[in-house]
Design a protein around this motif. Structure first.
Motif, PDB file in Angstrom:
ATOM      1  N   ARG A   1     -19.811  17.136  34.592  1.00  0.00           N
ATOM      2  CA  ARG A   1     -19.828  18.570  34.903  1.00  0.00           C
ATOM      3  C   ARG A   1     -21.040  18.942  35.740  1.00  0.00           C
ATOM      4  O   ARG A   1     -22.126  18.401  35.516  1.00  0.00           O
ATOM      5  N   LYS A   2     -20.861  19.892  36.640  1.00  0.00           N
ATOM      6  CA  LYS A   2     -22.062  20.352  37.351  1.00  0.00           C
ATOM      7  C   LYS A   2     -22.711  21.520  36.623  1.00  0.00           C
ATOM      8  O   LYS A   2     -23.889  21.786  36.801  1.00  0.00           O
ATOM      9  N   ASN A   3     -21.948  22.213  35.792  1.00  0.00           N
ATOM     10  CA  ASN A   3     -22.537  23.205  34.882  1.00  0.00           C
ATOM     11  C   ASN A   3     -21.554  23.469  33.761  1.00  0.00           C
ATOM     12  O   ASN A   3     -20.377  23.105  33.839  1.00  0.00           O
ATOM     13  N   PHE A   4     -22.062  24.094  32.724  1.00  0.00           N
ATOM     14  CA  PHE A   4     -21.244  24.313  31.529  1.00  0.00           C
ATOM     15  C   PHE A   4     -21.763  25.533  30.782  1.00  0.00           C
ATOM     16  O   PHE A   4     -22.966  25.652  30.546  1.00  0.00           O
ATOM     17  N   PHE A   5     -20.869  26.432  30.439  1.00  0.00           N
ATOM     18  CA  PHE A   5     -21.231  27.612  29.645  1.00  0.00           C
ATOM     19  C   PHE A   5     -20.509  27.528  28.305  1.00  0.00           C
ATOM     20  O   PHE A   5     -19.335  27.160  28.259  1.00  0.00           O
ATOM     21  N   VAL A   6     -21.230  27.855  27.238  1.00  0.00           N
ATOM     22  CA  VAL A   6     -20.620  27.775  25.906  1.00  0.00           C
ATOM     23  C   VAL A   6     -19.778  29.030  25.640  1.00  0.00           C
ATOM     24  O   VAL A   6     -18.644  28.953  25.172  1.00  0.00           O
ATOM     25  N   ARG A   7     -20.375  30.175  25.885  1.00  0.00           N
ATOM     26  CA  ARG A   7     -19.662  31.448  25.691  1.00  0.00           C
ATOM     27  C   ARG A   7     -19.826  32.311  26.923  1.00  0.00           C
ATOM     28  O   ARG A   7     -20.945  32.795  27.150  1.00  0.00           O
ATOM     29  N   PRO A   8     -18.824  32.527  27.710  1.00  0.00           N
ATOM     30  CA  PRO A   8     -17.457  32.019  27.583  1.00  0.00           C
ATOM     31  C   PRO A   8     -17.385  30.527  27.896  1.00  0.00           C
ATOM     32  O   PRO A   8     -18.159  30.041  28.724  1.00  0.00           O
ATOM     33  N   PRO A   9     -16.469  29.802  27.224  1.00  0.00           N
ATOM     34  CA  PRO A   9     -16.392  28.354  27.439  1.00  0.00           C
ATOM     35  C   PRO A   9     -15.749  28.017  28.781  1.00  0.00           C
ATOM     36  O   PRO A   9     -14.537  28.158  28.954  1.00  0.00           O
ATOM     37  N   ILE A  10     -16.569  27.602  29.701  1.00  0.00           N
ATOM     38  CA  ILE A  10     -16.059  27.261  31.036  1.00  0.00           C
ATOM     39  C   ILE A  10     -17.057  26.333  31.725  1.00  0.00           C
ATOM     40  O   ILE A  10     -18.260  26.398  31.439  1.00  0.00           O
ATOM     41  N   SER A  11     -16.558  25.481  32.606  1.00  0.00           N
ATOM     42  CA  SER A  11     -17.464  24.576  33.317  1.00  0.00           C
ATOM     43  C   SER A  11     -17.153  24.594  34.818  1.00  0.00           C
ATOM     44  O   SER A  11     -16.116  25.093  35.248  1.00  0.00           O
ATOM     45  N   ASN A  12     -18.079  24.034  35.566  1.00  0.00           N
ATOM     46  CA  ASN A  12     -17.901  23.820  37.019  1.00  0.00           C
ATOM     47  C   ASN A  12     -17.652  25.099  37.822  1.00  0.00           C
ATOM     48  O   ASN A  12     -16.802  25.127  38.717  1.00  0.00           O
ATOM     49  N   ILE A  13     -18.396  26.143  37.483  1.00  0.00           N
ATOM     50  CA  ILE A  13     -18.341  27.373  38.283  1.00  0.00           C
ATOM     51  C   ILE A  13     -19.134  27.125  39.584  1.00  0.00           C
ATOM     52  O   ILE A  13     -20.222  26.563  39.551  1.00  0.00           O
ATOM     53  N   ASP A  14     -18.587  27.540  40.720  1.00  0.00           N
ATOM     54  CA  ASP A  14     -19.318  27.409  41.988  1.00  0.00           C
ATOM     55  C   ASP A  14     -20.186  28.634  42.256  1.00  0.00           C
ATOM     56  O   ASP A  14     -21.308  28.511  42.732  1.00  0.00           O
ATOM     57  N   THR A  15     -19.609  29.817  42.010  1.00  0.00           N
ATOM     58  CA  THR A  15     -20.270  31.050  42.441  1.00  0.00           C
ATOM     59  C   THR A  15     -20.175  32.129  41.376  1.00  0.00           C
ATOM     60  O   THR A  15     -19.132  32.293  40.754  1.00  0.00           O
ATOM     61  N   LEU A  16     -21.277  32.821  41.183  1.00  0.00           N
ATOM     62  CA  LEU A  16     -21.270  33.980  40.284  1.00  0.00           C
ATOM     63  C   LEU A  16     -21.469  35.213  41.161  1.00  0.00           C
ATOM     64  O   LEU A  16     -22.474  35.332  41.860  1.00  0.00           O
ATOM     65  N   VAL A  17     -20.487  36.110  41.150  1.00  0.00           N
ATOM     66  CA  VAL A  17     -20.626  37.355  41.909  1.00  0.00           C
ATOM     67  C   VAL A  17     -21.102  38.437  40.937  1.00  0.00           C
ATOM     68  O   VAL A  17     -20.411  38.770  39.971  1.00  0.00           O
TER      69      VAL A  17
END
Ligand code: GDP
Length: 292
Positions: A64-80
């Motif tokens: 994974r290039k990134n990982f969030f526990v809450r909300p559970p999601i990984s591999n986000i490229d961009t946060l707007v």
């Protein structure tokens, strides 16, 4: 038995939906994941086996290039990060917190200043200027007068994007413009009724070829990550060059004499709100350290 790989776009009730080049395959996970810290998560790249009935099994998940526990999601490229010029007024502390979270997770951040139709362009530019050296792309939008929407679309094309921002800033309106879909993200939770319980569902929506939107509640409510308070200043790109001017090599940039960063704030070279958020987050991190 067919072996494929793809992206987990949804996970619910023990099933994972994996997008592959032959379509979306409903999968169960191998039993071994139950004993592992790294369980399959939406956004993961997965190797799957597909049996003769078309049912899949997740065998392996990729790095994974990134990982969030809450909300559970990984591999986000961009946060707007969406804020409004007014109604509601921008919350600079919230913006700075989200920028830290993005940086800490290696996610590119875009700051979208919406509702530009409600003020002079100079007012929107004033907000953008605060972030001109903060390593964040800023964009001024209005869903009412269609300003900036095409540019934003271009910036998140072929990427996995999550939206964050307070309620009322215009996230749903922007998403509707971008995707043509009636979507709600951020503070508004999407609930699936399951008997007495409700389950929050995280999903990646492919709204255009290869462009995904993380349709998940909770991105606006993330906590500041835990890292040493002494490292905080390094997360402010516009502080970096000024730290050379500090008299003390272990300067915390708070109450010390001859601090290059404080001098830059006084000279108008670093925006006061950025330094103010630094102080607030420093105190927060310090307090967390003392609690261990
Ligand atoms: P969300 O809570 O962040 O999803 O915000 P919404 O998209 O629901 O928008 C909140 C309110 O702001 C609604 O009444 C929208 O019509 C309005 N709104 C959204 N974008 C704009 C804009 O660019 N300009 C103006 N003036 N109002 C907007």
């Amino acid at each position: 038995m067919l072996t494929k790989n793809g992206t987990i776009i949804k996970g619910i009730g023990g099933f994972y939906y994996v997008k592959t080049d032959i379509g979306i395959i409903e999968c169960r996970a191998r039993g071994k994941f139950r004993n592992e810290a790294k369980v399959p998560t939406v956004g993961d790249f997965a190797d799957i086996d597909i049996d003769e009935n078309g049912s899949g099994t997740v065998k392996k998940i990729g790095k994974r290039k990134n990982f969030f526990v809450r909300p559970p999601i990984s591999n986000i490229d961009t946060l707007v990060l969406v804020a409004a010029v007014k109604n509601p007024n921008p919350d600079l502390l919230f913006i700075d917190k989200m920028l830290l979270i993005a940086k800490n997770n290696g996610v590119e951040a875009i700051l979208c200043i919406n509702k530009s139709d409600l003020c002079d362009s100079a007012d929107a530019e004033k907000i953008c200027k605060i972030y001109e050296n903060a390593d964040v792309k800023t964009i001024v939008t209005s869903t009412l007068s269609n300003v900036g929407i095409d540019e934003l679309k271009g910036l998140i094309n072929k990427k996995v994007t999550a939206f964050a921002g307070f309620s009322g800033v215009g996230k749903s309106s922007i998403l509707k413009k971008l995707t043509g879909l009636d979507l709600q993200t951020g503070n508004i939770s999407k609930k699936l009724s399951r008997g007495k319980h409700t389950t929050r569902c995280v999903e990646l929506l492919e709204y255009a070829d290869g462009s995904y939107l993380a349709d998940t509640p909770g991105f606006s409510m993330l906590d500041l990550p835990k890292f040493p308070s002494e490292e905080l200043w390094r997360y402010y790109p516009e502080f970096l060059s000024y730290a050379d001017g500090c008299k003390f090599s272990d300067c915390r940039h708070l109450n010390e004499r001859d601090c290059g960063i404080k001098n830059a704030v006084e000279n108008g070279e670093i925006p006061p709100s950025r330094y103010e958020s630094y102080r607030v987050f420093y105190e927060y991190l310090k307090q967390k350290e003392n609690e261990y």
